[in-house]
Design a protein around this motif. Structure first.
Motif, PDB file in Angstrom:
ATOM      1  N   SER A 158       0.830  -1.203   0.000  1.00 29.14           N
ATOM      2  CA  SER A 158       0.000   0.000   0.000  1.00 29.14           C
ATOM      3  C   SER A 158       0.862   1.251   0.000  1.00 29.14           C
ATOM      4  O   SER A 158       0.585   2.221  -0.710  1.00 29.14           O
ATOM      5  N   GLU A 159       1.937   1.222   0.806  1.00 31.93           N
ATOM      6  CA  GLU A 159       2.834   2.377   0.865  1.00 31.93           C
ATOM      7  C   GLU A 159       3.538   2.575  -0.474  1.00 31.93           C
ATOM      8  O   GLU A 159       3.723   3.710  -0.931  1.00 31.93           O
ATOM      9  N   ARG A 160       3.922   1.469  -1.086  1.00 37.69           N
ATOM     10  CA  ARG A 160       4.606   1.559  -2.379  1.00 37.69           C
ATOM     11  C   ARG A 160       3.651   2.089  -3.450  1.00 37.69           C
ATOM     12  O   ARG A 160       4.035   2.915  -4.290  1.00 37.69           O
ATOM     13  N   MET A 161       2.399   1.635  -3.410  1.00 37.71           N
ATOM     14  CA  MET A 161       1.405   2.105  -4.362  1.00 37.71           C
ATOM     15  C   MET A 161       1.154   3.598  -4.172  1.00 37.71           C
ATOM     16  O   MET A 161       1.081   4.368  -5.134  1.00 37.71           O
ATOM     17  N   ALA A 162       1.033   4.024  -2.914  1.00 36.83           N
ATOM     18  CA  ALA A 162       0.824   5.443  -2.637  1.00 36.83           C
ATOM     19  C   ALA A 162       2.025   6.268  -3.074  1.00 36.83           C
ATOM     20  O   ALA A 162       1.885   7.403  -3.524  1.00 36.83           O
ATOM     21  N   GLY A 163       3.218   5.674  -2.996  1.00 35.84           N
ATOM     22  CA  GLY A 163       4.441   6.386  -3.347  1.00 35.84           C
ATOM     23  C   GLY A 163       4.493   6.812  -4.792  1.00 35.84           C
ATOM     24  O   GLY A 163       4.973   7.898  -5.110  1.00 35.84           O
ATOM     25  N   VAL A 164       3.992   5.984  -5.708  1.00 36.66           N
ATOM     26  CA  VAL A 164       4.067   6.308  -7.133  1.00 36.66           C
ATOM     27  C   VAL A 164       3.105   7.425  -7.502  1.00 36.66           C
ATOM     28  O   VAL A 164       3.234   8.041  -8.560  1.00 36.66           O
ATOM     29  N   PHE A 165       2.117   7.697  -6.638  1.00 42.38           N
ATOM     30  CA  PHE A 165       1.198   8.804  -6.856  1.00 42.38           C
ATOM     31  C   PHE A 165       1.673  10.088  -6.181  1.00 42.38           C
ATOM     32  O   PHE A 165       1.124  11.163  -6.439  1.00 42.38           O
ATOM     33  N   SER A 166       2.662   9.988  -5.325  1.00 43.39           N
ATOM     34  CA  SER A 166       3.061  11.141  -4.520  1.00 43.39           C
ATOM     35  C   SER A 166       3.805  12.182  -5.346  1.00 43.39           C
ATOM     36  O   SER A 166       4.402  11.873  -6.382  1.00 43.39           O
ATOM     37  N   TYR A 167       3.766  13.407  -4.882  1.00 41.84           N
ATOM     38  CA  TYR A 167       4.457  14.512  -5.542  1.00 41.84           C
ATOM     39  C   TYR A 167       5.963  14.202  -5.660  1.00 41.84           C
ATOM     40  O   TYR A 167       6.583  13.697  -4.729  1.00 41.84           O
ATOM     41  N   SER A 210       8.539  11.012  -9.555  1.00 43.68           N
ATOM     42  CA  SER A 210       9.163  10.741 -10.844  1.00 43.68           C
ATOM     43  C   SER A 210      10.636  11.124 -10.804  1.00 43.68           C
ATOM     44  O   SER A 210      11.044  12.034 -10.064  1.00 43.68           O
ATOM     45  N   ASP A 211      11.450  10.449 -11.610  1.00 43.96           N
ATOM     46  CA  ASP A 211      12.866  10.797 -11.726  1.00 43.96           C
ATOM     47  C   ASP A 211      13.076  12.030 -12.607  1.00 43.96           C
ATOM     48  O   ASP A 211      14.168  12.596 -12.623  1.00 43.96           O
ATOM     49  N   LEU A 212      12.036  12.422 -13.345  1.00 48.04           N
ATOM     50  CA  LEU A 212      12.142  13.581 -14.230  1.00 48.04           C
ATOM     51  C   LEU A 212      11.818  14.863 -13.468  1.00 48.04           C
ATOM     52  O   LEU A 212      10.891  14.902 -12.660  1.00 48.04           O
ATOM     53  N   ASP A 213      12.590  15.884 -13.751  1.00 47.39           N
ATOM     54  CA  ASP A 213      12.323  17.207 -13.189  1.00 47.39           C
ATOM     55  C   ASP A 213      12.804  18.215 -14.217  1.00 47.39           C
ATOM     56  O   ASP A 213      13.986  18.254 -14.560  1.00 47.39           O
ATOM     57  N   TRP A 214      11.866  19.016 -14.740  1.00 46.29           N
ATOM     58  CA  TRP A 214      12.211  19.935 -15.815  1.00 46.29           C
ATOM     59  C   TRP A 214      12.810  21.213 -15.249  1.00 46.29           C
ATOM     60  O   TRP A 214      12.911  21.387 -14.038  1.00 46.29           O
ATOM     61  N   CYS A 215      13.216  22.109 -16.126  1.00 54.13           N
ATOM     62  CA  CYS A 215      14.034  23.252 -15.716  1.00 54.13           C
ATOM     63  C   CYS A 215      13.262  24.277 -14.892  1.00 54.13           C
ATOM     64  O   CYS A 215      13.840  24.980 -14.067  1.00 54.13           O
ATOM     65  N   GLU A 216      11.969  24.358 -15.094  1.00 50.61           N
ATOM     66  CA  GLU A 216      11.174  25.351 -14.371  1.00 50.61           C
ATOM     67  C   GLU A 216      11.298  25.173 -12.865  1.00 50.61           C
ATOM     68  O   GLU A 216      11.295  24.042 -12.350  1.00 50.61           O
ATOM     69  N   PHE A 254       5.305   9.723 -10.468  1.00 52.59           N
ATOM     70  CA  PHE A 254       5.659   8.634 -11.381  1.00 52.59           C
ATOM     71  C   PHE A 254       4.453   8.224 -12.214  1.00 52.59           C
ATOM     72  O   PHE A 254       4.566   8.005 -13.425  1.00 52.59           O
ATOM     73  N   VAL A 255       3.283   8.144 -11.583  1.00 53.59           N
ATOM     74  CA  VAL A 255       2.063   7.788 -12.314  1.00 53.59           C
ATOM     75  C   VAL A 255       1.763   8.848 -13.372  1.00 53.59           C
ATOM     76  O   VAL A 255       1.396   8.526 -14.507  1.00 53.59           O
ATOM     77  N   GLY A 256       1.926  10.108 -13.020  1.00 53.08           N
ATOM     78  CA  GLY A 256       1.703  11.180 -13.983  1.00 53.08           C
ATOM     79  C   GLY A 256       2.642  11.072 -15.169  1.00 53.08           C
ATOM     80  O   GLY A 256       2.231  11.267 -16.324  1.00 53.08           O
ATOM     81  N   GLN A 257       3.903  10.763 -14.897  1.00 48.87           N
ATOM     82  CA  GLN A 257       4.882  10.598 -15.983  1.00 48.87           C
ATOM     83  C   GLN A 257       4.456   9.499 -16.941  1.00 48.87           C
ATOM     84  O   GLN A 257       4.471   9.671 -18.166  1.00 48.87           O
ATOM     85  N   MET A 258       4.074   8.336 -16.390  1.00 48.83           N
ATOM     86  CA  MET A 258       3.734   7.194 -17.228  1.00 48.83           C
ATOM     87  C   MET A 258       2.447   7.462 -18.022  1.00 48.83           C
ATOM     88  O   MET A 258       2.359   7.112 -19.205  1.00 48.83           O
ATOM     89  N   VAL A 299      10.277  -0.598 -17.649  1.00 53.51           N
ATOM     90  CA  VAL A 299      11.603  -1.139 -17.319  1.00 53.51           C
ATOM     91  C   VAL A 299      12.582  -0.013 -17.042  1.00 53.51           C
ATOM     92  O   VAL A 299      13.309  -0.022 -16.044  1.00 53.51           O
ATOM     93  N   LYS A 300      12.635   0.966 -17.932  1.00 58.26           N
ATOM     94  CA  LYS A 300      13.530   2.123 -17.752  1.00 58.26           C
ATOM     95  C   LYS A 300      12.765   3.386 -18.143  1.00 58.26           C
ATOM     96  O   LYS A 300      12.926   3.902 -19.264  1.00 58.26           O
ATOM     97  N   PRO A 301      11.943   3.899 -17.254  1.00 57.00           N
ATOM     98  CA  PRO A 301      11.067   5.029 -17.590  1.00 57.00           C
ATOM     99  C   PRO A 301      11.803   6.279 -18.051  1.00 57.00           C
ATOM    100  O   PRO A 301      11.266   7.063 -18.830  1.00 57.00           O
TER     101      PRO A 301
END
Length: 275
Positions: free
Chosen positions: A7-16, A19-25, A91-95, A145-147
């Motif tokens: 449950s914690e892991r599932m909640a984690g992928v929805f958390s702010y 994602s490993d991506l972070d844009w310049c803004e 992470f969910v938003g990214q995917m 596999v490698k988002p």
């Protein structure tokens, strides 16, 4: 314990910022609830352009295949998921953002890829569409596999589309069509330049206090899709429903080479019966 961990892991992928991506803004600069404000707001350009393109391309879709509307319906979801991703950097938003783009590409390939460029072992569009569906399903699964590589893979499709467009344009002499092709390519080049500059030149843009190129990418890419998809649809109509006598116009001013391009059908079903 296992259920709690899951449950914690599932909640984690929805958390702010999961994602490993972070844009310049700069994050949270304008709102404590929106991570990347301008990137989020610029995603709404999809909601403006997509309904208009649905309306403008309806006569062509009605004559050719109403399934063509799926491209711009799915583009609305691209805008929705893009806004959600940049609002949360989850992470969910990214995917959702990346996979929605993948499926738009799949829909476009299935309906518009020229038949004369099909692989030799494929004889009809339905078989080609099933192959595209299979490849897209496999790619959807492998994208987890490698988002971090997904965005680069998606952008590489642009190169294949440019090649396809170059092949299609080799024998074209219609200046209006050629101008639309040049504008489509120019918009894509501007869009991808913004994407690359934001991704790899962030420190430079931060020194200039201008960290909004990814937002401009959103606006430019949706315009590029509008121009490019209209061009491809026009070529498709010329090949598949030539009796409709397709032509190109721009909205809101028909004869101005600016605005949103669309297809006008000057022929009728009566023309088809007489052929």
């Amino acid at each position: 314990m296992g259920g709690v961990y899951s449950s914690e892991r599932m909640a984690g992928v929805f958390s702010y910022e999961s994602s490993d991506l972070d844009w310049c803004e700069d994050n949270y600069k304008h709102s404590e609830h929106v991570v990347e404000y301008f990137n989020t707001i610029s995603s709404f350009s999809f909601f403006i352009v997509s309904p208009v393109m649905l309306y403008l391309l309806h006569p062509y879709a009605k004559e050719r295949n109403l399934a063509i509307h799926m491209v711009w319906i799915m583009m609305i979801f691209v805008g929705l998921f893009s806004a959600y991703f940049h609002m949360t950097l989850s992470f969910v938003g990214q995917m959702l953002d990346e996979l929605s783009i993948l499926w738009v590409l799949a829909a476009g390939y299935s309906m518009w890829f020229p038949r004369r460029m099909f692989p030799s072992f494929i004889k009809d569009r339905s078989t080609f569409s099933r192959l595209v569906l299979l490849i897209t399903a496999v790619t959807t699964v492998s994208s987890f596999v490698k988002p971090t590589a997904n965005a680069y893979v998606l952008n590489s499709f642009g190169l294949h589309l440019l090649y396809t467009l170059a092949v299609e344009m080799r024998c074209c002499t219609d200046q209006k069509v050629l101008r639309l092709a040049k504008m489509s390519v120019a918009l894509w080049v501007l869009a991808i330049s913004c994407w690359i500059s934001d991704r790899f030149g962030c420190s430079f843009w931060q020194e200039l206090n201008f960290c909004y190129l990814h937002g401009f990418w959103h606006i430019l890419i949706v315009m590029s899709v509008a121009y490019g998809s209209t061009l491809i649809a026009y070529l498709d109509a010329s090949y598949e429903i030539p009796y409709s006598l397709p032509g190109l116009q721009f909205w809101p001013f028909a004869e101005w080479p600016v605005g949103l391009p669309h297809i006008v059908l000057r022929g009728t079903t009566k023309t088809r019966k007489q052929c």
